[in-house]
Design a protein around this motif. Structure first.
Motif, PDB file in Angstrom:
ATOM      1  N   ASP A 127      -2.481  -2.076   0.035  1.00  0.00           N
ATOM      2  CA  ASP A 127      -0.769  -1.117   0.441  1.00  0.00           C
ATOM      3  C   ASP A 127      -0.787  -0.532   0.868  1.00  0.00           C
ATOM      4  N   ASN A 156      -1.250  -1.576  -5.506  1.00  0.00           N
ATOM      5  CA  ASN A 156      -2.138  -1.120  -6.408  1.00  0.00           C
ATOM      6  C   ASN A 156      -1.328   0.123  -6.795  1.00  0.00           C
ATOM      7  N   GLN A 178      -2.040   3.113  -4.713  1.00  0.00           N
ATOM      8  CA  GLN A 178      -3.224   3.631  -4.436  1.00  0.00           C
ATOM      9  C   GLN A 178      -3.549   3.586  -3.107  1.00  0.00           C
ATOM     10  N   SER A 179      -3.460   4.525  -2.364  1.00  0.00           N
ATOM     11  CA  SER A 179      -4.084   4.471  -0.786  1.00  0.00           C
ATOM     12  C   SER A 179      -5.432   5.175  -1.426  1.00  0.00           C
TER      13      SER A 179
HETATM   14 MG   LIG Z   1      -3.750   0.653  -2.220  1.00  0.00          MG
END
Ligand SMILES: [Mg+2]
Ligand SMILES: Cc1ncc(C[n+]2csc(CCOP(=O)(O)OP(=O)(O)O)c2C)c(N)n1
Length: 788
Positions: free
Chosen positions: A160, A190, A192-193
């Motif tokens: 994402d 999700n 999150q990075s």
């Molecule tokens: Mg992610």
């Protein structure tokens, strides 16, 4: 159609196994066979877990052999685990994950041996690659070359945060223009990075954007457990709570577990009868299982989502996931580099019923019979055809590429003339060439080629100016047979398209010979994509023109200084900068062959060209001269035995170099003029020869540049000159220890005439003479070039 329960059970078991194997691979690399540097393998464990179910659904059930996939970089252990289960990856390579010749940290077409379709690593590029691969498939089909091969879907598994990369948006717009089909992007949502939790509501932005570009959007948010719970009394209140829960909190609760979820649910929903009962009926573990049953971790939901697609329009799936699902650090914001400790792994191993020492066994700990699982894997639709990497015969290249000579012309003009001659003929070579340009087709002299070969589109569209009988130099109809792909200005798209066209032999079994044209300075705008295309060994030719400060009056950022160094340093790209058109024709012929050579023998080709018209030599193209040109250099004037000084030039400064040696020759002995057509090939040949001499002691082999410079007296000086950074040629002195004065351009932006700027930057004839004087003893050179 709902998935059969028995099938669902097997697929879910395999997904658990994939999660185990991918985590064990990483664990092994950290704790059992750590690399000597003691570097930890971060970034993979949590990121892989995110995709274990989605990728298992794809590979074990949804994919067909003709489909091609780009896997987000950090999911490489999942990819390798799936291939291991299929029998295409060895235990040894997994044990040596990230090690020398082991399974690669990021899926690599060239270095991995387990059927990677598209390399990934620099995020965003693999995603766009699938889009352009689909356009290329359409091109091959429209030209009647698909035969009976079914169309494949080009699929990207996208992080994402990866969606932040601008090149993805550039590609989306270009895809829309070309009526993109057969492309699926699965966003691993999700939230999150690497450093952060993504913004709230990002999915809405994705959704509206993709729909805007004509894509279908399928949001897979809730798994089966959730859906069942929502149907219970009070379920709607639970759904509302989940929908309203901020990303960071949801992630934190997934990390903390069932009790933490319970506390928040109690505090925030309060006592509301049905929903409270719904929550209280579940143990902490059951509650966590429910709350982490997001769509992307639910096999049935994923299969259903994929199988619901019954059209060829592009689709974006937004699959909700939890980063690190199933692992002790699931949802923790720091988990990107998170690794399980030995104790955590032990505990998890036990929970998976995996006996110590049996960690690599394919079906260890699964309830199904190994034979049944093996049969299931063998029968996966993906395995119906083992030949996924195709090939295509070599296209013959005529002995000599023709062009209509003119006494004075530029290499850019020459490039257009060579292509025009090819377009006029009916060679197979011409039919396999595909050109593309980011809105600079005419200004890079591709106009005549496009007049003859037309623009590509799946549907015919006549040139309106032509049908309205308005005179125009360019008659450009669109048709399925056209051979020029018109692109918008985004240079990233140009190079990713080259990457896709240049892999057609292996992906589609049909060879294409792609040629990109763009302004040389804008190579830097597409550089990461160019690097990416080379990294996965796509084969193409780039004609970059104009270059250097020869576009002098344009000044500004239209001058390129660093590109000769980029050309030298870029692996997989043979770079040339010819001065004369007869050289260019030889190089292009060689280039079309080089683009078709197998493995490390071949590569892509970069031609740094110019709009500066210069006087052309009238000469026969002898085999020796031809060889010199493609090896990188030849004597335009051979030095005598007592040579004081040599001028070595590249490209469009040829007239200055020729003039200078004429003047220097009056007061220095036996002056030589070395025409360097490829500093890159010369340097590479020199490195290879030194390596060979080290490897095989006693070998006397000399590289081309060593052979050229060896006869020079030791105290002979070399003046190098290029309309580019002087370091591109400055190394020549190291070959045999000659002193060098390296002239070139180190500052940009000044407008003026070519004469003004060559003088200003010290690459004109007088600067060459000054440099020659400084290198040699003797009286001053008597004559200078007069200022005009
Ligand atoms: Mg992610
Ligand atoms: C061009 C580029 N910049 C930076 C990185 C380093 N990097 C690797 S993964 C990552 C973040 C990934 O986040 P996301 O795409 O959401 O993947 P996730 O691990 O969450 O699935 C970054 C910044 C990279 N690989 N490529």
């Amino acid at each position: 159609m709902p998935i059969e329960p028995a099938r669902l059970e097997i697929l879910s078991a395999l997904a658990r196994k994939v999660l185990w194997l991918s985590s064990w691979t990483i664990h092994h690399a950290n704790h059992i066979r750590p690399n000597a540097d003691g570097l930890k393998v971060g970034g993979h464990q949590a990121s892989s877990a995110s995709l274990a179910t989605i990728m298992s659904a794809l590979y074990f059930s949804v994919l067909r052999p003709e489909d091609r996939v780009a896997v987000k970089p950090h999911a490489s252990p999942v990819f390798h685990a799936i291939q291991y289960l299929f029998g295409r990856q060895s235990r040894d390579k997994l044990e040596n994950f990230r090690g020398f010749k082991g399974a690669q940290s990021y899926p690599s077409r060239t270095k991995d041996t387990d059927d990677v379709d598209f390399s990934t690593g620099s995020v965003g590029l693999g995603v766009a690659q699938t889009l352009f691969a689909s356009l290329v498939q359409d091109y091959v089909k429209a030209h009647g070359w698909m035969k009976d091969r079914p169309e494949g879907r080009m699929i990207a598994l996208v992080g994402d945060a990866e969606m932040d990369e601008g090149n993805i948006f550039e590609a989306l717009l270009e895809g829309w223009k070309h009526g993109l089909r057969n492309t699926w992007w699965v966003v691993d949502y999700n939230r999150q990075s690497l450093d952060a939790v993504v913004r709230e509501g990002l999915w809405e932005k994705f959704e509206s954007m993709f729909r805007n570009f004509g894509w279908d959007v399928v949001i897979v948010k809730y798994g089966r457990l959730m859906q069942a719970a929502f149907a219970e009394p009070g379920g709607e209140a639970l759904r509302k709570w989940i929908d309203a829960c901020p990303n960071a909190l949801y992630a934190a609760l997934c990390f903390q577990g069932g009790a933490a979820f319970r506390k928040h649910l109690r505090d925030e929903i309060g006592d509301q009868g049905a929903v409270s009962q719904l929550i209280e009926r579940r143990s902490d573990d059951e509650l966590l299982a429910l709350m982490s049953n997001l769509g992307g971790h639910d096999m049935a939901s994923m299969i259903e989502a994929f199988e619901s697609i019954d059209h060829d329009r592009p689709v974006c799936f937004i699959a909700y996931t939890i980063k690190g699902i199933g692992l002790p650090f699931q949802g923790h914001k720091d988990n990107h580099a998170g690794l399980m400790t030995v104790a955590q792994m032990e505990k998890w191993r036990g929970a998976q019923n995996i006996r110590p020492g049996h960690e690599w066994e394919k079906f260890e700990g699964l309830p199904q019979q190994p034979a049944a699982l093996e049969a299931f894997l063998e029968e996966a639709p993906f395995n119906r055809d083992d030949r996924r990497r195709l090939n295509a015969p070599v296209i013959e290249v005529p002995e000599r590429l023709a062009f209509t000579p003119a006494p004075v012309m530029s290499t850019q003009q020459g490039f257009g003339l060579v292509l025009n001659e090819l377009a006029r003929g009916d060679t197979e070579l011409a039919s396999r060439i595909v050109t593309a340009s980011p809105d600079v087709t005419v200004s890079t002299n591709l106009g005549a080629w496009v007049n003859r070969r037309g623009l590509f589109a799946r549907a015919e569209k006549a040139d309106l100016f032509r049908s309205e009988k308005i005179p125009s130099t360019f008659n450009w109809d669109f048709s399925p047979k056209g051979q020029h792909i018109e692109l918008g200005i985004a240079e990233m798209n140009l190079f990713i398209l080259m990457s896709a066209l240049g892999l057609s032999a292996q992906i589609n079994g049909e060879r294409l010979l792609p040629i990109a044209t763009l302004y040389d300075p804008f190579i830097e705008r597409g550089l990461d994509a160019l690097n990416y295309a080379c990294y996965q060994d796509a084969r193409f030719m780039v004609a970059a023109t104009p270059s250097g400060i020869t576009l002098a009056p344009e000044g500004g950022a239209h001058q390129s200084i660093a590109t000769p160094l980029i050309g030298m340093a870029q692996d997989g790209l043979a770079s040339f900068e010819p001065a004369f058109v007869d050289e260019l024709a030889v190089i292009m012929g060689w280039g079309f062959q080089h683009m078709q050579r197998e493995g490390g023998e071949g590569g892509s080709v970069y031609l740094r060209l110019s709009t500066r018209s210069i006087e052309q030599p009238q000469r026969m193209m002898s085999p020796d001269l031809q060889k010199g040109i493609t090896d990188g250099a030849y004597w335009l004037r051979k030095p005598g035995p007592n040579c004081d000084v040599v001028v070595a030039y590249t490209g469009t400064v040829a007239p200055e170099a020729i003039e200078a040696i004429g003047l220097i020759g009056e007061s220095r002995r036996d002056v030589g003029l070395l025409a360097i057509t490829s500093a890159d090939r010369l340097h590479a040949g020199w490195t290879a020869a030194r390596q060979l001499r080290r490897d095989r002691r006693g070998t006397q082999y000399l590289s081309h540049i060593e052979q050229l410079l060896t006869p020079l007296p030791r105290d002979c000086g070399i003046v190098t000159v290029i309309d580019g950074h002087p370091a591109a040629l400055g190394w020549l002195g190291s070959v045999r220890g000659h002193r060098v004065e390296a002239l070139g351009v180190e500052h940009f932006g000044q407008t003026g005439t070519i004469g003004d700027l060559y003088r200003h930057h010290g690459i004109d004839a007088n600067a060459i003479i000054d440099a020659a004087e400084s290198l040699t003893a003797g009286a001053p050179v008597r004559h200078r070039k007069m200022a005009v």
